[in-house]
Write a protein that holds these residues in place. Sequence first.
Motif, short mmCIF file in Angstrom:
data_model
loop_
_atom_site.label_atom_id
_atom_site.label_comp_id
_atom_site.label_asym_id
_atom_site.label_seq_id
_atom_site.Cartn_x
_atom_site.Cartn_y
_atom_site.Cartn_z
N LEU A 1 0.82 -1.21 0.00
CA LEU A 1 0.00 0.00 0.00
C LEU A 1 0.86 1.26 0.00
O LEU A 1 0.36 2.36 -0.18
CB LEU A 1 -0.93 0.04 1.22
N GLY A 2 2.14 1.11 0.21
CA GLY A 2 3.03 2.27 0.26
C GLY A 2 3.26 2.85 -1.12
O GLY A 2 2.69 2.40 -2.11
N SER A 3 4.12 3.86 -1.19
CA SER A 3 4.24 4.58 -2.44
C SER A 3 4.90 3.76 -3.54
O SER A 3 4.72 4.05 -4.71
CB SER A 3 5.01 5.89 -2.22
N CYS A 4 5.65 2.71 -3.19
CA CYS A 4 6.28 1.92 -4.26
C CYS A 4 5.30 0.90 -4.84
O CYS A 4 5.57 0.30 -5.87
CB CYS A 4 7.55 1.24 -3.77
N GLY A 5 4.20 0.66 -4.18
CA GLY A 5 3.20 -0.26 -4.72
C GLY A 5 3.62 -1.72 -4.71
O GLY A 5 3.08 -2.52 -5.45
N GLY A 6 4.59 -2.06 -3.88
CA GLY A 6 5.00 -3.46 -3.79
C GLY A 6 6.16 -3.82 -4.69
O GLY A 6 6.34 -4.97 -5.07
N LEU A 7 6.96 -2.84 -5.02
CA LEU A 7 8.05 -3.04 -5.98
C LEU A 7 8.98 -4.18 -5.58
O LEU A 7 9.17 -5.13 -6.32
CB LEU A 7 8.83 -1.74 -6.12
N ASP A 8 9.58 -4.08 -4.41
CA ASP A 8 10.50 -5.15 -4.03
C ASP A 8 10.05 -5.90 -2.77
O ASP A 8 10.69 -6.87 -2.39
CB ASP A 8 11.94 -4.64 -3.89
N CYS A 9 8.95 -5.47 -2.15
CA CYS A 9 8.50 -6.16 -0.95
C CYS A 9 7.51 -7.27 -1.26
O CYS A 9 7.41 -8.25 -0.53
CB CYS A 9 7.88 -5.19 0.04
N ALA A 10 6.77 -7.11 -2.36
CA ALA A 10 5.66 -8.04 -2.63
C ALA A 10 6.16 -9.48 -2.79
O ALA A 10 5.61 -10.41 -2.22
CB ALA A 10 4.90 -7.60 -3.87
N ARG A 11 7.24 -9.65 -3.56
CA ARG A 11 7.71 -11.00 -3.79
C ARG A 11 8.27 -11.61 -2.50
O ARG A 11 8.04 -12.79 -2.21
CB ARG A 11 8.77 -11.05 -4.90
N ILE A 12 8.99 -10.82 -1.73
CA ILE A 12 9.55 -11.37 -0.49
C ILE A 12 8.41 -11.79 0.44
O ILE A 12 8.45 -12.87 1.04
CB ILE A 12 10.47 -10.33 0.18
N ALA A 13 7.38 -10.95 0.53
CA ALA A 13 6.25 -11.30 1.38
C ALA A 13 5.55 -12.55 0.85
O ALA A 13 5.14 -13.41 1.63
CB ALA A 13 5.27 -10.14 1.44
N ALA A 14 5.43 -12.64 -0.47
CA ALA A 14 4.78 -13.82 -1.07
C ALA A 14 5.57 -15.08 -0.74
O ALA A 14 5.00 -16.13 -0.45
CB ALA A 14 4.65 -13.64 -2.58
N GLN A 15 6.90 -14.96 -0.79
CA GLN A 15 7.73 -16.12 -0.48
C GLN A 15 7.57 -16.53 0.98
O GLN A 15 7.47 -17.72 1.29
CB GLN A 15 9.20 -15.79 -0.79
N LEU A 16 7.55 -15.53 1.86
CA LEU A 16 7.40 -15.83 3.28
C LEU A 16 6.03 -16.47 3.57
O LEU A 16 5.93 -17.49 4.25
CB LEU A 16 7.54 -14.55 4.11
N ALA A 17 4.99 -15.85 2.99
CA ALA A 17 3.64 -16.39 3.21
C ALA A 17 3.54 -17.78 2.61
O ALA A 17 2.93 -18.68 3.20
CB ALA A 17 2.60 -15.46 2.59
N GLY A 18 4.14 -17.95 1.44
CA GLY A 18 4.10 -19.25 0.77
C GLY A 18 4.73 -20.35 1.59
O GLY A 18 4.22 -21.47 1.66
N ARG A 19 5.84 -20.03 2.25
CA ARG A 19 6.49 -21.03 3.10
C ARG A 19 5.60 -21.40 4.27
O ARG A 19 5.49 -22.56 4.66
CB ARG A 19 7.81 -20.49 3.61
N GLU A 20 4.98 -20.38 4.87
CA GLU A 20 4.14 -20.63 6.04
C GLU A 20 2.90 -21.44 5.67
O GLU A 20 2.45 -22.28 6.43
CB GLU A 20 3.70 -19.30 6.67
N LEU A 21 2.33 -21.12 4.50
CA LEU A 21 1.05 -21.72 4.13
C LEU A 21 1.20 -22.88 3.16
O LEU A 21 0.21 -23.45 2.71
CB LEU A 21 0.13 -20.65 3.53
#
Lengths: 579, 445
Positions: A512-532
Amino acid sequence: MSMTGAPAAYDVVILGGGVNGAGTARDCAMRGLRVLLLERSDFASGASGANSGMIHGGIRYMLSDRHVTELACRDSGYIQRIAPHLLFRIPFLMPFASAHQEASLVERATWYAMEVYVGTYDLYQPLKRGKPSTRLTAEELYDLEPGLRPGLAGAVTFDEWGIDSHRLCVSNALAAARHGAELRTWTEAVELVREGEKVVGVRFRDRLTGERGEARAPVVFNATGAWSPALARKSGAVVPMRPGKGVHLTLDRRWSNYGVACIAVDGRQMFLMPHENESIIGTTDDDFYGDPDDLEATADEVEYLLEGVESFVPGVRQARITRSWCGLRTTLFTYGMNEDALSREHLIIDHGARGASDHRARGAAGGPGGPDKRGDPSKVAEGLDGLLSIVGGKLASYRAQAEEATDRILAKLGRSAVACRTHLEPLPGGDALPDAAALAEQYGVAAPVAARVIYRHGSLAHEVLRLCQDDPRLGLVICRDEGILAAEVVHCVRHEKVRRLQDLRRRCRLALGSCGGLDCARIAAQLAGRELGWSGEQVRAELSDLLSQGWRERRPILDGHQLANEELLRGVHRGLGGL
Amino acid sequence: MAGPVLETDVLVIGGGMAGAMAALSARASNARVALVRRSPGATAVSSGVLSVGDDPRALPGDFFASRCSPGDAARWVAAADPDHPYARVGEGLGEIEQAIAFAAHELSALIAPPEDRNRWIMTPYGSAIPCALCQRSMAAGDLVEVEGLVAVVGFRGHLGFDARLVAQGIDRLEGLGAPRAEAVELALFMGQGESIAQPFALAQALEAPGAAEAAGELLGKVLPAGAAVALFPPVLGLGPQDGGPWKSVPERIAAAAGIAVAETASDVPSVPGLRLQRAIDARLAASGVELLQGEVAPGPGGPGAPLEVAGRSVVAASWILATGRYLPGGIRRRGVLQETIFDLPVEVGGWPRRTSTPMSTGSLARRPAASLTDRDERALQPLFRAGVRVDAQLRPLDVDGRPVHPRLHACGAVLGGHEPAADGTGMGVAILTGRLAGRAAAGKL
């Protein structure tokens, strides 16, 4: 597609995971009811997450709906008690503008009226621990807010509270779960189960797994906001609603020191206000006849908002708009009124009430005067005993609305009254407010990051930061805009009913920040993916879904640097990532 | 204006891939060349591979190796899309192969020699992208070439790269002729705080004496049987520094582990993108291009007239505009789409394709952004294809379709009709149009 097990027995099935649904689930569960909550997407994915982010008293409603103002102020005080971490003060300036060199008599009279008006609002301020209003001279005004246009004659101030409305809603849902409620997100109600004239449950479908099920309960509470008329219609019931679309814009930084009350081209009140690390411009209010799933800001609405703010803060055209977002006010249906004048009252409808005079929030649903051309909808016997719907209401009064709904549900169940405690018992993390500096020191994270974690999680910040101690990698700040730690993503996925990546938008402001998920989205997806336990394909699909949401919000505002950022985003995610 | 007047043959505005190709091509034609750049642009944040075009005819399931060459891919794009710069240059497209070879030759310190087919390089997203050229550090990871197992290597301390996601991405491509893959993790870069987990910090750490060797030894111990190549995150060193003796990080790891080593293409922040920009800067300096740093202040005259460049007066017979699209600021939208230096007309490519009343370029540029985009993010987005319209000699056209000036040229992402960031032809357009513009500018002396 299988039917799950034997029909579970609940006291109430709540449809909708907005603040009304989640708040009612919490209250019902705290009062000992067996609760199932079904939400077709995620908590706060509708209007509950698309409002101005204020627990405000509704100074605007003082003229028409004074008790709405009082109720909102009183409940704002309660919310401060149960979730102090989620709130922050936003002082507002209401400037005195003159169209002439020398203010006319009429203008002076208007300013005096504004002062009196705000002074009246002061009467409610103690209820929400607000500060009393102040009259500012022109000089004082420009000292406080140098970006205002020249020629203003002064201002009055009033005090409001900002909040992360996503977190408020999610916290209520999590509190409900702590008290035994069962929560199912991404699960839609397919149809009501009926036995004769009685509603005895709901058939539902999990939209992610395709799994179908049936839940039995003597009461079904329809709190699906803008979706409720369509849902009721499927069973032949009517929810009289006149949905009003409200659009907000987010600017990439705090563009003013204080909230500034502005006047739009059509004379409507609107505002520019600092909110968390950003500024928010709001809002429009227009009838909306379309599909609530298909909500996007238009170029006209964006221009209307900018024009209104520009007339008080000329520099705002230079600002970088990072998002536009919309919600639907679920205002009660009334004929013959402008959108703005519609009451912010709420109404709980009993679709089975046969001729009985229905309870309604203090005052008449149709507003003072003027008969509702449809008659009183709450008195129409629809032969759907056991179905209740809620329409209207305000974020700031959600707790009171939930209390009233729970009272009604208990009465419907024929249970004896149990005292409501939702204004006394803290929401998860609301019991204590840790000190950011101490926490930063203790867990070795930067103080501003610790402050963000505390803001979102309150005393549960300890649980989040403890993850960094166990695994130092989780100390990585994956989003510098919003101060999101890898640990926070993991914590939310583990403990906050996250089923999809986009749910993290509403847990920790992912992308939701000004970069729109530029470099955080994939890292978060990877983290969530591992958990789930997501496969690589699922990670990619979730990422693509998350980014599409952002695209819909940014499409109407692509300009200047934001357009450059979008080019980079598209290059990375679509070009390189092939999403 | 300070300093003496700089007289030169060709002035290139913009120092990314397109500007560099233009400057080096003009130098190769013995022109005197000055190049002015403001700051690193889109090239410096690019993935580090240079894509010219996918094979649009490829059917799902077509093996990589059977697909057409990058040059043929470009010809296919030109045939399908008359707005695309590949089509606009007309017969100039016939030079695509030479242009690719020229780019590879000029940047041979960094770029691996070209093949007559696309290489398929993995990304951290688990996708594979086709490219005509890639960095030497990536070549061993070309999925078409690998015979055996790909060991996808993650660093335990680097959350930005999920080896499992990449390995699964390779496995998914097995039907296309991709090798099998397995993820392995090296217990490196643990617990040193946040900074080390960022790509540039990792690249720097791996350059340190002994670091790459240690990683290689660790890798040697955990390599799965049958592994033919170790595929790393795109953080294998910052590249040659200051011309000192230097051995690349991939070579050092490979020597210590006894296996070929490659890195993937990069998202942002991009270490390979920075390497590419540095290689360009070094090559420009070495080939005698006069490098200026600063802004261009346009004056009343065209090429041949004095122009204020980086605070100096520059007189050049030809000008080449290589200022890029939105990211570096060659095209901007402030309510209206504008070309930022010479205020050239901006066209919005690809829309409306056919209409009974042709719209003028200007009216489209004034439309609200939302009406120039499609709500389906993956659909063609006219707003992202906006840019300068040129003739076959790459001369910008005015609203009446006539060249603005016979010796003003434009190349690269500032040209409309393609989406440089996302349509897979951005670097190809920079290479081809840069070369053509540079030659045309030099040829008119």
